[in-house]
Scaffold this motif. Structure first.
Motif, PDB file in Angstrom:
ATOM      1  N   PRO A 285       0.835  -1.300  -0.209  1.00  0.00           N
ATOM      2  CA  PRO A 285       0.150  -0.041  -0.134  1.00  0.00           C
ATOM      3  C   PRO A 285       0.768   1.124   0.052  1.00  0.00           C
ATOM      4  O   PRO A 285       0.517   2.246  -0.497  1.00  0.00           O
ATOM      5  CB  PRO A 285      -0.841  -0.025   1.211  1.00  0.00           C
ATOM      6  N   ILE A 286       2.085   1.279   0.631  1.00  0.00           N
ATOM      7  CA  ILE A 286       2.928   2.373   0.441  1.00  0.00           C
ATOM      8  C   ILE A 286       3.948   1.844  -0.363  1.00  0.00           C
ATOM      9  O   ILE A 286       4.966   1.167  -0.233  1.00  0.00           O
ATOM     10  CB  ILE A 286       3.479   2.915   2.055  1.00  0.00           C
ATOM     11  N   GLY A 287       4.230   2.604  -1.648  1.00  0.00           N
ATOM     12  CA  GLY A 287       5.146   2.397  -2.625  1.00  0.00           C
ATOM     13  C   GLY A 287       6.667   2.934  -2.573  1.00  0.00           C
ATOM     14  O   GLY A 287       7.474   2.099  -2.638  1.00  0.00           O
ATOM     15  N   MET A 288       6.571   4.275  -1.822  1.00  0.00           N
ATOM     16  CA  MET A 288       7.696   4.803  -1.682  1.00  0.00           C
ATOM     17  C   MET A 288       7.749   5.859  -0.472  1.00  0.00           C
ATOM     18  O   MET A 288       6.825   6.316  -0.048  1.00  0.00           O
ATOM     19  CB  MET A 288       7.865   5.798  -2.803  1.00  0.00           C
ATOM     20  N   LEU A 289       8.829   5.673  -0.020  1.00  0.00           N
ATOM     21  CA  LEU A 289       9.060   6.459   1.364  1.00  0.00           C
ATOM     22  C   LEU A 289      10.059   7.501   0.936  1.00  0.00           C
ATOM     23  O   LEU A 289      11.123   7.315   0.468  1.00  0.00           O
ATOM     24  CB  LEU A 289       9.546   5.777   2.453  1.00  0.00           C
ATOM     25  N   PRO A 290       9.777   8.935   1.278  1.00  0.00           N
ATOM     26  CA  PRO A 290      10.967   9.896   1.010  1.00  0.00           C
ATOM     27  C   PRO A 290      11.874   9.896   1.848  1.00  0.00           C
ATOM     28  O   PRO A 290      11.722   9.766   3.322  1.00  0.00           O
ATOM     29  CB  PRO A 290      10.064  11.290   0.965  1.00  0.00           C
ATOM     30  N   ARG A 291      13.280  10.298   1.390  1.00  0.00           N
ATOM     31  CA  ARG A 291      14.379  10.383   2.420  1.00  0.00           C
ATOM     32  C   ARG A 291      15.271  11.471   2.082  1.00  0.00           C
ATOM     33  O   ARG A 291      15.043  11.893   0.765  1.00  0.00           O
ATOM     34  CB  ARG A 291      15.174   9.142   2.805  1.00  0.00           C
ATOM     35  N   GLU A 292      15.855  12.290   2.818  1.00  0.00           N
ATOM     36  CA  GLU A 292      16.830  13.122   2.141  1.00  0.00           C
ATOM     37  C   GLU A 292      18.192  12.916   2.834  1.00  0.00           C
ATOM     38  O   GLU A 292      18.445  12.819   3.842  1.00  0.00           O
ATOM     39  CB  GLU A 292      16.396  14.596   2.703  1.00  0.00           C
ATOM     40  N   VAL A 293      19.261  13.101   1.786  1.00  0.00           N
ATOM     41  CA  VAL A 293      20.586  12.601   2.113  1.00  0.00           C
ATOM     42  C   VAL A 293      21.044  13.700   3.138  1.00  0.00           C
ATOM     43  O   VAL A 293      20.988  14.843   2.747  1.00  0.00           O
ATOM     44  CB  VAL A 293      21.400  12.585   0.964  1.00  0.00           C
ATOM     45  N   ALA A 294      21.472  13.582   4.446  1.00  0.00           N
ATOM     46  CA  ALA A 294      22.087  14.398   5.541  1.00  0.00           C
ATOM     47  C   ALA A 294      23.437  14.704   5.237  1.00  0.00           C
ATOM     48  O   ALA A 294      23.735  15.867   5.477  1.00  0.00           O
ATOM     49  CB  ALA A 294      21.511  13.769   6.857  1.00  0.00           C
TER      50      ALA A 294
END
Ligand code: HEM
Length: 399
Positions: A285-294
């Motif tokens: 049901p959740i295809g993609m999780l957003p992340r940001e390179v720290a």
């Protein structure tokens, strides 16, 4: 805004089409994995992490693949605050500890199961009244059951209607995905935020005087600031209704498309729990999780600059043949253990036991008990939508 990718040999998927993905994202995911574990998709200005091992590695490294962002603020805008899901440890951990006890198996058994079972009975009866050939499993069963379950888990008063909870959840999810900045979506979010705020204005003072076992009460009891309580209640509204709703319909859709497997589950040869996990894997049901390179990093041979927008493709990782034999095949007899449909690492879904109990122990077995001949009504159209959040919006059924 341009993403801050620096790619040494960073493959590019200039063909990735998010609109096409809303019809069926899996063929494009297969092509992405062929390109490699780390692939840039210009159409969404994001570096996709595509394979099971790479998504798992990113999830175990939240210091680099951060959930905190100053520039990607759609969730904060949509729900009106920053919840635990958009924070890193140690701040995230404080809020996560507050929600955990209310959603663990012990609490489900001791507090929630009877109420969740009652909700299933009530809406099953209504669906039976609507009748075969007329009923829509999403509209008449999955959405109201998931909504009422969440109303109860949150300790919301009984005059909150399932249609309100459904609408709030849908509006918040639309806002979280509102990358095109459509003003109409923000109007919907603002209205839903105001309605939820009105409920909480009455509920929070009462729960301070008379605490109960609900999620909202626990968030208050540990002494979190009120705005943090409100942000996390709104987070639970967004994911805690939409995803269980989709899992109910996904399971019925998948079992109807594979009658031999439905027979295996109904005869007890395969378990409901296994069918649930396999469906979360196969139709996540959740295809993609957003992340940001720290902080600049080298990841699977690719250098990623600080500030790079990343998408962890859970649904692609769950179809990776390196992790699951013949991964494109739906198979309730396999062990889907290790699937990433609930994420992994510190943000792994807090509601996964509750969702599994509500669906695999209660809703689905009871649904097929009462309606053993339940099947998709192929004379009316089934509709799917989304790829970041993906689910069935109409599932006509007959029996
Ligand atoms: C089958 C249904 C569900 C699915 C597939 C699902 C999926 C997920 C995923 C993939 C994440 C991780 C997000 C990330 O790391 O960025 C997550 C987090 C979360 N989920 Fe679920 N979820 C489901 C049901 C629920 C329910 C029923 C609740 C609450 C009643 C819930 C509450 C949460 C919370 C609070 C988080 C944030 C955890 C954190 O930040 O530490 N979920 N969920």
């Amino acid at each position: 805004m341009e993403t801050a990718v620096t790619g040494i040999d960073l493959p590019e998927a200039d063909w990735f089409d998010p609109r096409e993905a809303t019809h069926d994202p899996y063929p494009q995911y297969a092509r992405l994995r062929e390109l490699g574990p780390v692939v840039y998709a210009p159409s969404v200005r994001r570096v996709f992490i595509t394979t099971h091992s790479a998504v798992g590695a990113a999830e175990q490294n939240p210091e680099v693949f951060s959930s905190y962002s100053e520039k990607n603020l759609t969730m904060v805008r949509a729900i009106g605050g920053r919840p635990m899901l958009r924070k890193d440890d140690p701040k995230h951990a404080v809020e996560r500890r507050a929600i955990n006890p209310t959603l663990r198996p012990k609490a489900i058994g001791e507090i929630w199961s009877p109420k969740l079972a009652e909700n299933v009975e009530f809406w099953l009866e209504r669906m039976l009244e609507i009748g075969p050939g007329q009923a829509d499993l999403n509209r008449d069963f999955a959405a109201p059951v998931a909504s009422q379950n969440l109303i109860d888990l949150l300790g919301f008063p009984s005059d909150v209607d399932v249609a309100d909870m459904h609408r709030w959840s849908g509006d918040f999810i639309a806002g979280i995905g509102n990358l095109p900045d459509d003003p109409e979506v923000w109007v919907r979010c603002d209205r839903s935020q105001a309605e939820v705020a009105a409920v909480l204005d009455e509920l929070l003072p009462r729960l301070r005087r008379e605490p109960d076992g609900s999620v909202t009460s626990h968030l208050l009891q540990v002494g979190l600031p009120e705005e943090v309580v409100r942000a996390n209640v709104a987070l639970a509204i967004s994911g805690g209704m939409n995803e269980p709703q989709h899992m109910i319909t996904n399971m019925v859709w998948a079992l109807s498309a594979h009658p031999d497997q439905r027979a295996a589950v109904l005869s007890g040869e395969a378990g409901w729990g296994e069918a649930f996990e396999e469906t979360v894997r196969w139709q996540s049901p959740i295809g993609m999780l957003p992340r940001e390179v720290a902080a600049e990093t080298e990841f699977f041979g690719v250098r990623l600059a600080a500030g790079t927008d990343v998408g962890l493709l859970l649904a692609s990782a769950n179809r990776d043949d390196e992790a699951f034999a013949d991964a494109e095949r739906y198979d309730v007899r396999r062990t889907a253990r290790g699937h990433l449909g609930f994420g992994a690492g510190v943000h792994m879904c807090a509601g996964r036991w509750t969702a599994k109990a509500a669906i695999a122990d209660l809703a689905l077995p009871r649904l097929y008990d009462r309606v053993p001949r339940l099947d998709i009504d192929r004379s009316r159209p089934t509709a799917w939508n989304g790829w970041v959040f993906r689910g069935i919006t109409a599932l006509p059924v007959t029996w």
